[in-house]
Design an enzyme around this catalytic site. Structure first.
Site, mmCIF file in Angstrom:
data_model
loop_
_atom_site.group_PDB
_atom_site.id
_atom_site.type_symbol
_atom_site.label_atom_id
_atom_site.label_comp_id
_atom_site.label_asym_id
_atom_site.label_seq_id
_atom_site.Cartn_x
_atom_site.Cartn_y
_atom_site.Cartn_z
ATOM 1 N N GLU A 116 1.490 0.129 -4.997
ATOM 2 C CA GLU A 116 1.009 1.405 -5.521
ATOM 3 C C GLU A 116 2.198 2.358 -5.633
ATOM 4 O O GLU A 116 2.747 2.758 -4.595
ATOM 5 C CB GLU A 116 -0.033 2.009 -4.596
ATOM 6 N N ASP B 249 0.838 -1.191 0.000
ATOM 7 C CA ASP B 249 0.000 0.000 0.000
ATOM 8 C C ASP B 249 0.878 1.248 0.000
ATOM 9 O O ASP B 249 1.860 1.328 0.747
ATOM 10 C CB ASP B 249 -0.888 -0.019 1.249
#
Length: 681
Positions: free
Chosen positions: A354, A323
Site C-alpha cells: 500500500e 501493509d
C-alpha cells in the site's frame, strides 16, 4: 531520540549479524539478543508454557550491544524469556527474534526448525511462473469456516483446511475451487502471531490480524493445537506446501509498520529505539494503530529485512504484501528487493504494498517514504496498489454512494484510458517505471466488497445485498472486464467473483466469522458471474499485449478514443515472441445506458509495417525489422485474410466467436465491454 540516529550510536551498536534469537541445531543452542542499553540480561528457561523456570543465567555482554549464552545441547521445545535491566529496572520480555512461542506469544520457544518440517517439505518448491500473475486475497479463517466448505470441523478456519482434498459435494469448495478458478497466487492476510485473538479461546473470535506480536512465528489460532508451539509451525508449512502442490504460489501479508501495543518486546528490549516520536515526545501515529515502527534506523531495517528473508527461506513463501508501505522507506524496500533477488533470482519473489499511510509520520533523515509519489524511486520490481484504478472504476471507497465509471459516474473517460495503460502515460500524481509496478484491483479486505459498493451506489433507497440485481451484476462484470484488460498485475478479493457481501459492513476487521466467511453456496447462486471471472482469467493468460510488464508496455496501447459519455475504446499490440492467436486487440468499455455501434480503427503499426514490407520487397531487401525479434516478418501475413473474433463481451469471457462487423463497426451492449482479437485465416 536523536542519540539513536547519531553516527556515534551507529558506529558503536549497529550489528549486521544474522544470528540473533535462539539458534538451535543438532548439538547446540545459542541465545543472542541485541540490547545495547541493558546493564544486565538474564535468560530463564521453562519446560512448558505456564510453569516456573527451571534454569536462570546471565548472558555475556559482547560487542555492538549483543548479549550471548551458548549451550552444547539441543534445547528444542524449551520455552524461554529474558529479564532485561535498564536504568536499574528489571523488565520481563520475550525474544523479538524468536521463531517459536507459547500460546498467545508470552514466552518464546527454542525450535530446531528441521524437526518442524512436514514430510517432503525440503523438496517443496514454488510452481512455475505463469504468463500472468493473478492474485487472490484470502483470510485463512474465511476460507473454510463455512460448514458447507466440506472441510472436517476440526480443520475449519485452520491451516490444515488447505490440505483437505475433494471438498464440496455438488460443487467444488476450498482448494478444489481455487484450482478450477485459475488464479496463480494466493495472498494470505497476516498469519504471523498477532495479539487481538485469544489463541486458547473459542472459535467465534475473529480478526484480520494486523496487530503483530511475534513477527517470526505463525499465528496460533489457525493451528489445531496451541499447547505445543511446534504445531503452528508445522501446520503453516503444510498449508504452503499444499498450495504449491496444487499449482498456486503464496504471498504473505506483512505488517512491519506498527506493533499490537507500544509495550512490545521491542520496547522492553531497547526502550524507545524501535518507535517514532513527535517533537513533543508523544508517539507518532501514522498507522492509526497507536504507534509507528522507526523504519530508517539501521537495526529496525535489519530486523525487517532479515524477517522477510527468514519467511522466504524457512516457509518457502513466494512474495510479500506490505501493509501501509508508506510508513516504510524507499531505501528499505529497495534493499529487500535486492536481497530477495540475490538469494532467489530476479523477480522470483513478488513484492508490493500500500503506497500510503493513515497519517503523517516523521521519517529518519535522508530517507524517503515508500509512498505513491515516490514510485519512481522504488525498484521496478516493487508493486503498488492502484487506488486510482480502483476508484475510477467503481467510485471512492470512502463514500458509499459515490459512483465510478461502471455505476453512473461522469467525466471519467480520460481516467479510464489512463488506467488501461497502467498510468504509464500520465494522468495521475505519480509515474511508474513500468506497468509491472501497478496492482490493479476493485476490491480488497478493506472497505466495502465490490458487490456491496455497487448495491449501495446503484440502489440507495432499497439496498438489498442478497438480491441479484441485474444492473449490479452487469456493473460487476464490467468492473472485472475493465481491470482484467488494464496493463499491470491483477488482484481480487476472495469471493468477489461470486458477489461476496458483508451486508454493507465496510470495516469487518473484528466482526463475526459468520459475517466474514466465504459462503460457498454463492458459487452456485452466482455461477454465471464465477464463469465470467474464470473466462477472464483464462483469456488474460493468453494475451501477451496485456501481460507485458516492461517499461515499454504502455506503447502497446494506441488509438485511445472517447466516443461519448461512458464509452471509450483503444487498440492493443498483442505481438510477442511467444506465439499468440491474435496480433491485435480492440477493446471497448460501454458504461452508457444504450448499445453503441463502435467503429474499429485501422491499426497504425500494421499499416506502417505493411508499407515497410512493400518498400523492402521493391528494393529487394527482404523483410523489415519489427519492434522486436519475435515480431519480425509479421507483415508478410497481410496477404492472408484477417478477421475479428469476439473474445469477451457483456455475457461471456473467453468465448471466441467471429465478430459481426457492419461497415467496419461492431455493436457493444449497454453496460458491457467487448474484447476483439484480430487473427489470420
Amino acid at each position: 531520540m536523536a542519540f539513536f540516529a547519531s553516527e556515534e550510536f551507529e558506529a558503536k551498536f549497529r550489528y549486521d549479524g544474522k544470528d540473533l534469537g535462539a539458534v538451535c541445531t543438532e548439538g547446540s543452542t545459542v541465545f543472542k539478543v541485541w540490547s545495547p542499553l541493558a546493564q544486565r540480561v538474564e535468560l530463564r528457561l521453562y519446560r512448558d508454557q505456564t510453569g516456573e523456570s527451571f534454569f536462570r543465567k546471565e548472558l555475556h555482554a559482547g560487542e555492538k550491544g549483543v548479549w550471548k549464552l551458548a549451550f552444547q545441547e539441543n534445547l528444542h521445545g524449551i520455552y524461554y524469556d529474558y529479564l532485561v535491566r535498564t536504568e536499574g529496572k528489571d523488565t520481563r520480555t520475550a525474544d523479538p527474534y524468536a521463531v517459536g512461542c507459547s500460546c498467545n506469544g508470552g514466552r518464546s520457544m527454542v525450535v530446531d526448525l528441521r524437526q518442524t518440517d512436514p514430510p517432503g517439505f525440503q523438496s517443496d518448491s514454488a510452481p512455475k511462473q505463469s504468463a500472468e500473475r493473478i492474485i487472490y486475497e484470502l483470510h485463512i479463517k474465511d476460507f473454510s469456516y463455512d460448514m458447507e466448505s466440506g472441510v472436517p470441523e476440526a480443520y475449519r478456519g485452520k491451516y490444515k483446511a488447505f490440505t483437505v482434498t475433494g471438498t464440496g459435494g455438488e460443487y467444488p469448495t476450498c482448494m478444489e475451487y481455487l484450482k478450477k478458478l485459475g488464479i496463480t497466487h494466493v495472498h494470505l492476510l497476516p498469519f504471523f502471531d498477532f495479539g487481538s485473538v485469544d489463541e486458547a479461546g473459542d472459535e467465534n473470535q475473529f480478526n484480520w490480524g494486523y496487530d503483530p506480536v511475534n513477527y517470526n512465528v505463525p499465528e496460533g489460532s489457525y493451528a489445531t493445537d496451541v499447547s505445543d508451539g511446534t504445531v503452528r509451525i508445522r501446520e503453516c508449512k503444510e498449508m504452503i506446501q499444499a498450495l504449491h502442490n496444487n499449482g498456486i504460489r503464496v504471498i504473505m501479508d506483512v505488517v512491519y509498520n506498527h506493533t499490537h501495543q507500544h509495550d512490545s518486546w521491542f520496547q522492553r528490549m531497547v526502550p524507545d529505539y524501535y518507535y517514532r516520536y513527535m517533537e513533543d515526545g508523544s508517539l507518532s501515529n501514522g498507522s492509526a494503530c497507536g504507534n509507528d515502527i522507526a523504519a530508517g534506523r539501521s537495526m529496525v531495517d535489519n530486523y525487517i529485512a532479515d524477517s522477510v528473508m527468514y519467511w522466504a527461506r524457512e516457509y518457502h513463501l513466494d512474495g510479500f504484501r506490505f501493509d501501509l508501505m508508506g510508513l516504510l522507506t524507499v531505501e528499505l524496500m529497495n534493499r529487500i528487493r535486492t536481497e530477495l533477488d540475490d538469494a532467489f533470482g530476479v523477480g522470483e519473489k513478488m513484492l508490493y504494498g500500500e503506497p500510503w499511510s493513515a497519517d503523517d509520520s516523521p521519517m529518519e533523515k535522508g530517507t524517503r517514504p515508500a509512498e505513491k509519489k515516490n514510485t519512481g524511486y522504488l525498484s521496478e520490481g516493487i508493486g503498488i496498489f492502484s487506488d486510482d484504478t480502483r476508484d475510477v472504476i467503481k467510485g471512492s471507497v470512502f463514500y458509499s454512494q459515490k459512483p465510478g465509471f461502471v455505476n453512473g459516474g461522469e467525466r471519467l473517460e480520460s481516467a479510464i484510458l489512463h488506467a488501461a495503460a497502467g498510468w504509464k502515460d500520465g494522468g495521475a500524481c505519480f509515474m511508474p517505471k513500468s506497468c509491472g509496478q501497478i496492482i490493479n484491483y476493485v476490491s480488497a479486505h478493506d472497505n466495502f466488497t465490490l458487490w456491496d459498493k455497487l448495491v449501495l451506489s446503484m440502489h440507495r433507497e432499497e439496498a438489498d445485498f442478497d438480491r441479484q440485481y441485474e444492473d449490479v451484476l452487469a456493473a460487476n462484470k464490467l468492473a472485472a472486464f475493465i481491470y482484467f484488460t488494464c496493463q499491470g498485475n491483477l488482484f481480487l478479493q476472495a469471493g468477489e467473483e461470486f458477489g461476496r457481501t458483508k451486508w454493507g459492513e465496510d470495516n469487518s476487521y473484528c466482526s463475526t466469522p459468520e459475517l466474514n466467511m466465504l459462503r460457498w453456496h454463492r458459487t452456485v447462486e452466482y455461477g454465471g458471474l464465477v464463469e465470467y471471472y474464470k473466462g477472464l482469467i483464462r483469456l488474460r493468460k493468453r494475451l501477451p499485449g496485456l501481460c507485458d510488464k516492461s517499461p515499454d508496455a504502455a506503447a502497446r496501447i494506441t488509438g485511445g478514443r472517447i466516443h461519448g459519455d461512458g464509452v471509450v475504446s483503444f487498440l492493443v499490440d498483442n505481438r510477442d515472441d511467444r506465439r499468440s492467436s491474435w496480433e491485435e486487440l480492440f477493446i471497448v468499455y460501454n458504461a452508457s445506458c444504450e448499445d453503441q455501434l463502435i467503429e474499429i480503427p485501422e491499426t497504425v503499426w500494421i499499416a506502417e509495417t505493411e508499407q515497410r514490407a512493400v518498400t523492402c520487397a521493391e528494393e529487394g531487401k527482404g523483410q523489415p525489422e519489427g519492434r522486436s525479434a519475435g515480431q519480425q516478418g509479421m507483415a508478410q501475413a497481410a496477404s492472408r485474410e484477417d478477421f475479428w473474433e469476439v473474445l469477451a463481451d457483456e455475457k461471456e469471457a473467453d468465448c471466441r466467436r467471429r465478430a459481426e462487423i457492419t461497415e467496419n463497426s461492431v455493436r457493444v451492449a449497454a453496460h458491457g465491454g467487448m474484447l476483439l482479437g484480430k487473427r489470420k485465416e
